[in-house]
Design an enzyme around this catalytic site. Structure first.
Site, PDB file in Angstrom:
ATOM      1  N   ASP A 100      20.942 -16.204  31.353  1.00  0.00           N
ATOM      2  CA  ASP A 100      20.373 -16.056  30.007  1.00  0.00           C
ATOM      3  C   ASP A 100      20.651 -17.636  29.283  1.00  0.00           C
ATOM      4  OD1 ASP A 100      19.508 -14.918  27.541  1.00  0.00           O
ATOM      5  OD2 ASP A 100      21.120 -13.577  27.608  1.00  0.00           O
ATOM      6  N   ASP A 101      19.814 -17.528  28.103  1.00  0.00           N
ATOM      7  CA  ASP A 101      19.978 -19.009  27.274  1.00  0.00           C
ATOM      8  C   ASP A 101      21.248 -19.043  26.774  1.00  0.00           C
ATOM      9  OD1 ASP A 101      19.548 -17.020  25.546  1.00  0.00           O
ATOM     10  OD2 ASP A 101      17.916 -18.045  24.254  1.00  0.00           O
ATOM     11  N   ASP A 104      26.848 -15.514  22.800  1.00  0.00           N
ATOM     12  CA  ASP A 104      27.320 -15.869  21.694  1.00  0.00           C
ATOM     13  C   ASP A 104      28.649 -14.950  21.419  1.00  0.00           C
ATOM     14  OD1 ASP A 104      27.622 -15.882  18.905  1.00  0.00           O
ATOM     15  OD2 ASP A 104      25.663 -16.330  18.620  1.00  0.00           O
TER      16      ASP A 104
HETATM   17  O1  LIG Z   1      26.196 -12.810  22.701  1.00  0.00           O
HETATM   18  P1  LIG Z   1      25.394 -12.303  21.913  1.00  0.00           P
HETATM   19  O2  LIG Z   1      26.067 -12.342  20.356  1.00  0.00           O
HETATM   20  O3  LIG Z   1      24.639 -10.853  22.393  1.00  0.00           O
HETATM   21  O4  LIG Z   1      23.929 -13.123  21.806  1.00  0.00           O
HETATM   22  C1  LIG Z   1      23.458 -13.383  22.727  1.00  0.00           C
HETATM   23  C2  LIG Z   1      21.828 -12.800  22.944  1.00  0.00           C
HETATM   24  O5  LIG Z   1      21.349 -13.321  21.805  1.00  0.00           O
HETATM   25  C3  LIG Z   1      19.915 -13.788  22.196  1.00  0.00           C
HETATM   26  O6  LIG Z   1      19.202 -12.607  22.357  1.00  0.00           O
HETATM   27  P2  LIG Z   1      18.400 -11.924  21.362  1.00  0.00           P
HETATM   28  O7  LIG Z   1      19.042 -10.643  21.275  1.00  0.00           O
HETATM   29  O8  LIG Z   1      18.303 -12.758  20.306  1.00  0.00           O
HETATM   30  O9  LIG Z   1      17.007 -11.552  21.963  1.00  0.00           O
HETATM   31  P3  LIG Z   1      15.768 -12.307  22.610  1.00  0.00           P
HETATM   32  O10 LIG Z   1      16.358 -13.165  23.945  1.00  0.00           O
HETATM   33  O11 LIG Z   1      14.780 -11.450  22.965  1.00  0.00           O
HETATM   34  O12 LIG Z   1      15.515 -13.240  21.398  1.00  0.00           O
HETATM   35  C4  LIG Z   1      20.294 -14.511  23.529  1.00  0.00           C
HETATM   36  O13 LIG Z   1      18.967 -14.596  24.313  1.00  0.00           O
HETATM   37  C5  LIG Z   1      21.340 -13.633  24.223  1.00  0.00           C
HETATM   38  O14 LIG Z   1      20.777 -12.552  25.191  1.00  0.00           O
END
Ligand SMILES: O=P(O)(O)OC[C@H]1O[C@H](OP(=O)(O)OP(=O)(O)O)[C@H](O)[C@@H]1O
Length: 171
Positions: A100-101, A104
């Site tokens: 994953d990127d 958080d």
């Molecule tokens: O640790 P967390 O608080 O769960 O946040 C991290 C997640 O949030 C982002 O995805 P997002 O839900 O924004 O979806 P996307 O990648 O499809 O934009 C990111 O790519 C992670 O998967």
């Protein structure tokens, strides 16, 4: 109004993302070999493509999750909703690299870690609340930083500082 925990922004450029992904790949060379990659869509898709190129992996799958929904004020710092898995994987992740990127709060990562307990889980970036859930990351940011990825932002004209200050003083 809901409490906003983000005090500062971190803006990641394409060049920085690419450089950080290559740094991750150097570390991953000592962890593999991997049968394949599982990208957490959508944020993990571009890092996964870059890692696949560097590690010469051609088997790539996705796990599709949604965890944020748009807030009323159109801000990028959207309000958190429950993590929903839109498409899963039919094994426990053994031998696979899960990408994953960003981790958080760790909400997304915790749900996916339960589904793929044997995968080697990496992110480019991590914040303290989620860091323990993943095996490896390249950079860590404090919890109050909001990370903007290159696909979230655009280049635009910014007036000279002198003009901006003058406008602020007049307005
Ligand atoms: O640790 P967390 O608080 O769960 O946040 C991290 C997640 O949030 C982002 O995805 P997002 O839900 O924004 O979806 P996307 O990648 O499809 O934009 C990111 O790519 C992670 O998967």
């Amino acid at each position: 109004m809901e409490h906003n925990p983000y005090r500062d922004d971190v803006v990641i450029s394409w060049a920085e993302l690419h450089r950080d992904t290559r740094r991750l790949c150097h570390e991953l060379m000592a962890k593999g070999p991997f049968k394949g990659i599982i990208a957490i869509a959508r944020g993990g898709l571009i890092p996964a493509a870059l890692v696949a190129r560097e590690l010469e992996i051609r088997l790539i799958d996705t796990i599709c999750a949604a965890s944020y929904e748009s807030s009323d004020d159109d801000s990028a710092q959207t309000q958190r909703k429950e993590v929903r898995i839109l498409k899963g994987i039919e094994h426990d992740g053994e031998g696979y690299l899960l990408i994953d990127d960003l981790v958080d709060t760790g909400n997304t990562a915790r749900v996916i870690r339960q589904l793929l307990p044997k995968a080697y889980f990496v992110t480019l970036y991590a914040k303290p609340m989620g860091r323990q859930v993943v095996d490896l990351c390249v950079k860590e940011f404090s919890q109050d930083k909001w990370v903007y990825f290159p696909w979230d932002i655009d280049y635009q004209f910014v007036p000279p500082i002198k003009k901006r200050l003058k406008a602020e003083q007049q307005g």
